[in-house]
Write a protein that holds these residues in place. Structure first.
Motif, short mmCIF file in Angstrom:
data_model
loop_
_atom_site.label_atom_id
_atom_site.label_comp_id
_atom_site.label_asym_id
_atom_site.label_seq_id
_atom_site.Cartn_x
_atom_site.Cartn_y
_atom_site.Cartn_z
N LEU A 86 -0.01 0.44 -2.82
CA LEU A 86 0.73 -0.15 -1.70
C LEU A 86 0.07 -1.44 -1.23
CD1 LEU A 86 1.39 3.26 -0.19
CD2 LEU A 86 3.17 1.67 -0.89
N MET A 87 -1.28 -1.44 -1.29
CA MET A 87 -1.99 -2.67 -0.91
C MET A 87 -1.64 -3.77 -1.91
SD MET A 87 -3.53 -1.74 1.79
CE MET A 87 -2.38 -0.44 2.18
N GLU A 88 -1.48 -3.37 -3.18
CA GLU A 88 -1.12 -4.34 -4.22
C GLU A 88 0.29 -4.91 -3.95
OE1 GLU A 88 -1.70 -2.63 -8.13
OE2 GLU A 88 -0.43 -4.18 -9.03
N ILE A 89 1.19 -4.02 -3.52
CA ILE A 89 2.56 -4.46 -3.22
C ILE A 89 2.55 -5.39 -2.00
CG2 ILE A 89 4.85 -3.67 -2.46
CD1 ILE A 89 4.16 -1.02 -4.02
N GLY A 90 1.61 -5.14 -1.07
CA GLY A 90 1.43 -6.00 0.09
C GLY A 90 2.66 -6.08 0.97
N GLY A 91 3.21 -7.26 1.16
CA GLY A 91 4.36 -7.45 2.04
C GLY A 91 5.68 -7.17 1.36
N GLY A 92 5.64 -6.63 0.16
CA GLY A 92 6.86 -6.41 -0.62
C GLY A 92 7.75 -5.29 -0.14
N LEU A 93 7.29 -4.54 0.86
CA LEU A 93 8.10 -3.44 1.38
C LEU A 93 8.24 -3.57 2.90
CD1 LEU A 93 6.58 -0.52 -0.71
CD2 LEU A 93 8.93 -1.31 -0.84
N PRO A 94 9.06 -4.54 3.36
CA PRO A 94 9.13 -4.80 4.80
C PRO A 94 9.63 -3.61 5.62
CG PRO A 94 10.84 -6.01 3.60
CD PRO A 94 9.92 -5.44 2.59
N GLU A 95 10.39 -2.70 4.98
CA GLU A 95 10.95 -1.60 5.76
C GLU A 95 9.98 -0.43 5.92
OE1 GLU A 95 15.47 -1.03 5.28
OE2 GLU A 95 14.82 -2.13 3.51
N LEU A 96 8.94 -0.41 5.09
CA LEU A 96 7.98 0.69 5.15
C LEU A 96 7.03 0.48 6.33
CD1 LEU A 96 6.96 3.27 3.72
CD2 LEU A 96 5.36 1.81 2.48
N LYS A 97 7.10 1.39 7.31
CA LYS A 97 6.34 1.19 8.54
C LYS A 97 5.14 2.14 8.67
CE LYS A 97 9.08 -1.90 10.63
NZ LYS A 97 9.54 -2.55 9.38
N HIS A 98 5.20 3.28 7.99
CA HIS A 98 4.15 4.29 8.18
C HIS A 98 3.70 4.85 6.85
CE1 HIS A 98 5.44 4.12 12.34
NE2 HIS A 98 6.66 4.30 11.91
N ILE A 99 2.38 4.86 6.66
CA ILE A 99 1.82 5.45 5.45
C ILE A 99 0.86 6.55 5.88
CG2 ILE A 99 0.49 5.03 3.34
CD1 ILE A 99 1.34 2.07 3.57
N GLU A 114 -1.02 10.29 -1.41
CA GLU A 114 -2.10 11.24 -1.68
C GLU A 114 -3.50 10.75 -1.31
OE1 GLU A 114 -2.40 13.02 -5.61
OE2 GLU A 114 -3.24 14.71 -4.49
N ASP A 115 -3.93 9.63 -1.91
CA ASP A 115 -5.32 9.24 -1.75
C ASP A 115 -5.48 7.74 -1.95
OD1 ASP A 115 -4.85 8.97 -4.40
OD2 ASP A 115 -6.18 10.56 -5.05
N GLN A 116 -6.71 7.33 -2.03
CA GLN A 116 -7.01 5.90 -2.17
C GLN A 116 -6.32 5.28 -3.37
OE1 GLN A 116 -10.87 4.94 -3.48
NE2 GLN A 116 -10.81 2.90 -2.61
N GLU A 117 -6.30 6.02 -4.49
CA GLU A 117 -5.69 5.48 -5.70
C GLU A 117 -4.24 5.07 -5.44
OE1 GLU A 117 -5.72 8.26 -8.94
OE2 GLU A 117 -4.56 6.92 -10.22
#
Lengths: 264, 618
Positions: free
Chosen positions: B135-148, B127-130
């Protein structure tokens, strides 16, 4: 400043009330799009500086150029028309009007239809009204005030009123926004929100802002540059890291707080 | 840029199209091209999105996702409040044969990470910055996620993450690609298999980690047609989309029913403006969870207490009368005089009240997702808002039982919908079978086997009774039955719901397993108790302060005493303690759907509970 001249150029102004010197030879250049902070203890001359910029006070010496135009000697309402808006420390809202109405009042000087056209409410007045209402709604969206739109300002919590005050200032379509202690009296969460809005105003709307505060931490994370006033004089000016390392600043006024920040 | 909505799907027949949700969208884009499908409030004005535009934007999103490698069997998430873009993304993902994964926007970063990594999502609509910050907090914790893809990129400009992209740019790119390949959607829709999973709906999980229920178009298409027929929903109806769209209940109202009937879905301004949006939209079909109804009830009572003497007197007279008449009517004992009083109440009180709630036009106000106190239902029926309770589960792709205007019994969740058969197991557990029974849990065979037996019966985990007319009555959760030291079986929900009929009690946790008597921990309703305190000139600063005031403790004890009248003798709450702080999702006390995790709460406040049992019953 290299290249273009600054949006606001304060040159060596002095402001005296009888024997008291409130501002003593202060200069400040604020480039377009910058978030400039002015800090200092009570009575350092911060609010007086704002009053000079918005032509409430007239400095005895020096000049203030806004887009190359001299402000010293101008009338206050003219200055507002040039695109300088101010968010007051003590709120200046109409308590019995709704949020939306307050915002529309903020746009009053932008209305071009005359009073008799408004009375007849012909095509021109209607077009005007729609245009201004739309802009006010955009600001409501920007400041996330939807749920308060139709409520009278007087019944809103203080933190929300501060937001309305900022929204009203934005409604004036300013080129320069003067913010006098926008976080005063706000709790932690509201302060963070206010900081967020100021960054959004800079990034999304590109409006130049001058911010007065005495909370150094609040200013450190936000401002592009910080000017420090003490007893009416500017004792430092630079990026947050430069200012916080300035020995004169630490000694003159910031003391232990700045030492702690510098040590981090 | 409006394209010819009919051309790209010209060669697909109605039957193929109506077998899947994206196909149904294409079908309506052809049938009702210029009619409104969605309305959303933007800058204070309701703006319309037609069926053709709905389809066009969904197609563009699908094309852009395709460009990024999303294919049949893949997964993509949506982390956002309700808004039209949620639906574009959802149906676009499904149109590619991939599975859409809804994530609760209230979830803390760790829960977001769990759902996205468990589903192996490669793309996420955010949705937004919040939300992006999580996701920024999760950082590299989601290697399969390629597109936001971010709906509202404001404030994220300074972020250097290369996965980020603004939704507007994403949409524009899709539009451009579609111009060159007008046949794209037709190919995708023709290739869809209505029996393969197209949505993963994560259950809120009052016990353990959330599980991802796999649903396919077959689970929702025909069953929704049955619901639409039964509730008599048509294209003339209007709904307001406001419950979280990752919950299967809101999906019925915002996605499935509109795609079955062509009704118009409305999106309000924000989660804070639901009350006002409701009044403006005045929906004809409306689903509230018990919490919403409790809140409406409480806020009306509080409002009335501070209104003028005349208003207050009229209100309480007619409301009490209304409830009484409703009870008489149910027992078939109405007289002409009753009808007259009712009519007077309508004019003087009920109409204004219904308008205030935004339910004046509402034909079918429903309650579901959790059990509701029958007393609350009676109250609403009395004031002319006839709430029809229903039953459903994520694992049933939504609802399986509905009370309805023509078939209604208070205290039951109604008869089952067409195509669903029901029976009771020996221990009283409700078993259901039908098209709507889900396909199983994603990456969790074992849990699936525990839910669906070899004959295809879904073991709901709820205990209930079925009467001679086929109406189902839920008595409790199988795993959460309280067995007192005296050997009595009690349902904690029933006790908690009775307490929650009080305007001052927001949440309650009933305790009594292996104990001599029943006690409860309650969370006070901050607004109403605060309002009460102000009337008593009782100063307070915050929730913990308010909760510890002796006056408030006394108030709550009196309220519990009053609520006890609704309960049987062994069920009655003998002791009560107010929780010293509000329950919160971030520390695991509430699920994403704001249900209380009894186990967590009773463990965390074990000493409070022990204190209640130390001295014996009062």
């Amino acid at each position: 400043m290299t290249g273009a001249s600054p949006l606001l150029d304060v040159r060596g102004i002095e402001l005296r009330f009888g024997g008291v010197t409130a501002i003593n030879g202060v200069s400040l250049a604020v480039p377009k799009g910058h978030l400039q902070a002015v800090i200092g203890p009570n009575g350092a001359g911060k609010t007086s500086l704002f009053n000079c910029i918005s032509a409430v006070y007239r400095p005895q010496v020096g000049s203030i150029l806004f887009e190359g135009r001299e402000l010293v000697g101008e009338k206050a309402h003219k200055v507002a028309g040039y695109g300088i808006a101010r968010m007051f420390q003590n709120l200046g809202l109409f308590e019995n009007l709704t949020v939306l109405e307050n915002l529309l009042v903020g746009r009053h000087h932008l209305y071009t239809s005359s009073w008799w056209q408004d009375m007849i409410f012909g095509a021109r007045a209607r077009r005007e009204e729609i245009k201004h209402r739309r802009r006010a709604e955009e600001i409501i969206d920007f400041m996330q005030l939807e749920r308060y739109r139709k409520l009278p300002v007087g019944i809103l919590p203080y933190g929300v009123r501060k937001r309305v005050e900022l929204a009203r200032a934005l409604c004036m379509e300013p080129k320069l926004l003067l913010l006098d202690e926008p976080a005063a009296g706000l709790n932690q969460e509201e302060t963070e929100l206010m900081a967020r809005y100021m960054l959004d105003i800079k990034e999304e709307l590109g409006i130049t802002q001058i911010l007065i505060d005495h909370d150094l931490r609040f200013v450190m994370d936000l401002a592009d540059s910080i000017a420090v006033l003490d007893f009416g004089k500017k004792i430092a000016d630079g990026t947050p890291s430069e200012v916080s390392k300035n020995p004169q600043v630490i000694e003159a006024y910031l003391g232990a707080a700045a030492a702690a920040v510098a040590a981090e | 840029m409006v394209m010819d909505g009919t051309a790209p799907i010209a060669s697909l027949d109605e039957k193929t199209l109506r077998a899947t949700l994206p196909g149904r969208l294409a079908w309506f884009a052809k049938q009702r091209a210029d009619k409104p499908a969605l309305r959303h409030k933007h800058l204070g004005i309701w703006e319309e999105i037609t069926w053709a535009q709905y389809y066009e934007r969904t197609s563009a999103v699908a094309r852009a996702l395709w460009e990024r490698g999303l294919r049949s069997g893949g997964h993509a998430g949506i982390l956002s409040d309700n808004r039209p873009e949620w639906l574009f993304a959802d149906l676009a993902i499904q149109a590619l044969g991939a599975r859409s994964v809804g994530v609760y926007q209230t979830s803390p970063a760790a829960d977001v990470q769990y759902v996205l990594s468990h589903s192996r999502s490669t793309a996420l609509f955010c949705e937004d910055q919040e939300q992006v910050d999580k996701l920024m907090e999760i950082g590299g914790g989601l290697p399969e996620l390629k597109h936001i893809i971010v709906f509202e990129p404001r404030g994220t400009r300074g972020y250097a993450d290369p996965r980020l992209m603004a939704f507007d740019d994403f949409l524009a790119e899709g539009m451009k690609l579609l111009e060159r390949e007008p046949g794209f959607m037709q190919e995708r829709l023709a290739a869809l298999d209505p029996s393969s999973a197209s949505m993963i709906v994560y259950t809120s999980g009052t016990t353990g980690q959330p599980k991802g229920a796999m649903l396919c178009s077959n689970n929702v298409c025909e069953p929704t047609d049955a619901i639409a027929k039964m509730l008599n929903v048509t294209e003339k109806d209007a709904v307001l989309s406001y419950l979280p769209l990752c919950h299967v209940a809101e999906k019925i109202y915002s996605v499935n029913l509109p795609l079955a009937t062509g009704l118009v879905v409305h999106f309000g301004e924000s989660i804070d403006t639901v009350q006002e949006d409701l009044r403006e939209v005045s929906p004809t079909v409306f689903l509230g969870v018990p919490r919403i109804w409790e809140k409406m009830h409480a806020s009306l009572l509080i409002r009335m207490k501070s209104s003028s003497w005349l208003k207050r007197t009229l209100f309480f007279y007619f409301v009490n009368k209304g409830v009484e008449l409703e009870r008489k009517k149910r027992h078939g004992k109405s007289s002409p005089l009753d009808a007259l009083i009712r009519a007077a109440g309508d004019v003087l009180v009920f109409r204004a009240l219904q308008e205030r709630l935004g339910l004046r036009r509402c034909r079918v106000p429903g309650s579901g997702a959790a059990p509701i106190a029958p007393e609350l239902l009676e109250w609403f029926h009395g004031v002319g808002v006839p709430i029809y309770e229903g039953f459903g589960m994520t694992e049933l792709a939504g609802g399986s039982h509905f009370n309805r205007p023509s078939m209604y019994k208070l205290g039951t969740v109604g008869p089952s919908i067409e195509g669903v058969t029901q029976r009771l197991a020996e221990d009283g557990e409700i078993l259901l079978r039908g098209k709507c029974v889900f396909m199983g849990y994603l990456h969790n065979e074992e849990a699936t086997r525990a839910m669906i037996d070899e004959e295809g019966w879904l073991h709901t985990g709820d205990i209930g009774e079925i009467d001679a007319d086929g109406y189902l009555k839920i008595t409790g959760r199988k795993k959460e039955i309280i067995i007192t030291a005296g050997g009595k079986n009690l349902s904690p929900e029933r006790i908690e719901n009775a307490l929650k009929t009080s305007a001052f009690i927001k949440e309650a946790v009933a305790i009594g397993d292996k104990r001599n008597f029943v006690s409860a921990l309650v969370q006070i309703e901050y607004d109403t108790v605060g309002d009460w305190a102000q009337r008593q000139s009782l100063p307070y600063t915050s929730y913990p302060d308010l909760a510890s005031k002796p006056e408030v403790i006394k108030l709550i004890e009196e309220e519990v005493e009053r609520c006890n009248a609704l309960l049987g003798r062994v069920e009655q709450v003998r002791k009560v303690k107010i929780l010293p702080k509000e329950l919160h999702q971030d520390n695991g006390e509430l699920t994403a759907t704001q249900k209380v995790r009894r186990k967590v709460v009773s463990e965390r406040y074990a000493d409070l509970i022990a204190g209640m049992y130390r001295g014996g019953a009062s």
